[in-house]
Structures are given as C-alpha cells and as structure tokens.
Design a protein around this motif. Structure first.
Motif, PDB file in Angstrom:
ATOM      1  N   UNK A  35       0.829  -1.208   0.000  1.00 41.78           N
ATOM      2  CA  UNK A  35       0.000   0.000   0.000  1.00 41.78           C
ATOM      3  C   UNK A  35       0.860   1.254   0.000  1.00 41.78           C
ATOM      4  N   UNK A  36       1.964   1.230   0.748  1.00 40.27           N
ATOM      5  CA  UNK A  36       2.858   2.395   0.806  1.00 40.27           C
ATOM      6  C   UNK A  36       3.398   2.718  -0.587  1.00 40.27           C
ATOM      7  N   UNK A  37       3.815   1.677  -1.310  1.00 38.80           N
ATOM      8  CA  UNK A  37       4.360   1.907  -2.647  1.00 38.80           C
ATOM      9  C   UNK A  37       3.274   2.290  -3.648  1.00 38.80           C
ATOM     10  N   UNK A  38       2.047   1.807  -3.451  1.00 40.77           N
ATOM     11  CA  UNK A  38       0.944   2.238  -4.311  1.00 40.77           C
ATOM     12  C   UNK A  38       0.649   3.711  -4.072  1.00 40.77           C
ATOM     13  N   UNK A  39       0.602   4.122  -2.796  1.00 41.91           N
ATOM     14  CA  UNK A  39       0.386   5.539  -2.485  1.00 41.91           C
ATOM     15  C   UNK A  39       1.489   6.396  -3.118  1.00 41.91           C
ATOM     16  N   UNK A  76      -3.035  -3.879 -11.543  1.00 43.01           N
ATOM     17  CA  UNK A  76      -2.523  -5.202 -11.177  1.00 43.01           C
ATOM     18  C   UNK A  76      -2.422  -5.365  -9.663  1.00 43.01           C
ATOM     19  N   UNK A  77      -1.893  -4.349  -8.980  1.00 46.68           N
ATOM     20  CA  UNK A  77      -1.700  -4.460  -7.524  1.00 46.68           C
ATOM     21  C   UNK A  77      -3.020  -4.686  -6.785  1.00 46.68           C
ATOM     22  N   UNK A 153      -8.426   1.808  -6.661  1.00 46.35           N
ATOM     23  CA  UNK A 153      -7.295   1.195  -5.971  1.00 46.35           C
ATOM     24  C   UNK A 153      -7.310   1.530  -4.483  1.00 46.35           C
ATOM     25  N   UNK A 154      -7.584   2.791  -4.150  1.00 47.80           N
ATOM     26  CA  UNK A 154      -7.660   3.183  -2.750  1.00 47.80           C
ATOM     27  C   UNK A 154      -8.782   2.424  -2.037  1.00 47.80           C
TER      28      UNK A 154
END
Length: 255
Positions: A35-39, A76-77, A153-154
């Motif tokens: 989640x950190x890397x998605x943010x 994808x994530x 995504x969020x």
C-alpha cells in the motif's frame, strides 16, 4: 528532444517502478508495504501530469506511458490484493498450492488449484479497459466517466489496512467474507467502466461558488478520515459518487 521533455516521463516511470515493487510485496502478502508503494505511485501519477502542464511538454507518448504505469500500480496491484483476500476468505493460502516443489512442475497431480480467488483478477482487466477508453475519449477533460482507477485502488487497498490497523470484529467479519469480496470486485469492475459522470478535482478558481461540490467533498473527506481512519476510504468513494450525481448539472461546465 530536450531534457525538459523527458522530466514528466521519468516521473511516470517512478510510478511504474513503485507499482512493480508493490506487486512483489502484495504477492508475498505484505499488504501494508504494498500500500505504501501504491500511495507513492499515485503521488507520482498526480505530479507527472502537473509537471507536463507546467513545462508545457504534454505529448501522446506521455499519455500512453501514464496509462501503462497506472495499469500496474492501480490495476494489477489491487487485483493481486483482492485475489489474496478472497483466497483468505475461502480458507486457502493462495489460488494454487504445490504439494511437492520438486515434482510439481512436472506432475500436475501435485498441484491444487482454487479458482475462486482468480475472480479478484477481474480488477486488472476492468482497469485496462477503463484506461483504454479514457485515452480515446475526448469528452473526459473536465470530468471522469466511470470511477478513476486510482480511486478504485484506494477502495481495494483500504480493506487490508482496516484489517491490520483497526481490528474491529464487525468490520473484519464483513471484509473476510467471500460474498462481500466477490460482490465488491464485480461492483468495482462495473464502476470503472460505467457511464456515471464524476467531477474532477480541478479548480478553475478558488471561489466557493464555482467549486462548492469540491470543497464540500474535501471537507467531509477530511472529517471522515480523522474520525474513521482507513474505514473512511469506502465512505469517501461512495460520497464522491453521490455528490457527483447530485451535481450532474455542473459537471459538464468547462474548467
């Protein structure tokens, strides 16, 4: 091409890089770091377009590269995370398990497949279709048609974060329910590609009169986050849709 023209694209590639790292952590079940890397990727996604406008170097290459990066980070994530959550809800470690790591690649009798978690991978498919439509749709300059992939995504990322940090029995029982997860997957796929018009957070000026819906949304979202923490995210997404429907007359106005 001057170096200035490459700056926004390099920021877009940082979005893609963040998404790739998030995939690795999501596959291994570390949803918090994922989640950190998605943010971080969404942060880069916001600033690449801003930089392109400031530097006046918008290009077709940048548009296509942006969508490719978004597909990884915001497509994808969340799909992998939803797949892992569904697997957890049906009581399996993953959609595929190997009884014997040495012979599994040669002998399919040692491979056990659970197909239900694969439903989560509908999210990347719906995200790809939504991004392709967005690139071809010239109307979506002042509004979005369908839920933007970062917002979706969020929504998906909020589920493991609620489980990890809020530890509420009622919330946990809802989230770790296969029918809820499957239903949410199908709903998110629909919202991504629906024709519902949603306002964009773009301000033509700072007046309340011309941006009332945006200010109300931001204020209510901030209050919800303070009170409900990660559990506020699904409510914020719902609020976004409801306010957009109520403000449909102003959505088409140029910014």
């Amino acid at each position: 091409m001057s170096f200035k023209q490459h700056i926004p694209n390099m920021v877009t590639l940082l979005n893609l890089f963040s998404g790739c790292i998030a995939i690795v952590f999501a596959v291994y079940g570390n949803f918090v770091v994922a989640a950190i890397f998605v943010f971080l990727g969404i942060f880069f996604d916001f600033f690449d377009g801003l930089l392109a406008r400031i530097l006046n170097v918008q290009s077709e290459l940048g548009i296509q590269l942006d969508s490719l990066a978004d597909l990884v980070t915001s497509g994808v994530v969340p799909g992998i995370i939803m797949m892992k959550l569904i697997a957890l809800s049906v009581g399996v470690n993953d959609f595929v398990t190997f009884e014997n790591s040495w012979t599994a690649t040669m002998d399919w009798t040692t491979v056990k497949v659970s197909y239900v978690p694969l439903i989560g991978l509908l999210i990347p498919l719906a995200s790809a279709y939504r991004l392709a439509r967005f690139n071809l749709d010239e109307d979506q300059q002042t509004f979005f048609k369908g839920l933007p992939v970062p917002a979706n995504t969020l929504l998906i990322l909020s589920l493991p974060l609620i489980l990890e940090y809020q530890n509420n029995d009622i919330m946990n029982s809802i989230i770790i329910n296969k029918w809820f997860l499957i239903g949410l997957t199908l709903l998110s796929c629909y919202l991504l590609n629906s024709n519902i018009k949603l306002f964009a957070l773009k301000f033509k000026d700072w007046s309340f009169e011309n941006n009332a819906t945006r200010y109300i949304f931001l204020i209510l979202s901030l209050v919800a986050i303070i009170v409900l923490k990660f559990a506020a995210i699904p409510i914020i997404v719902l609020l976004y849709i409801v306010l957009s429907i109520l403000d449909i007359k102003n959505i088409n106005q140029p910014i």
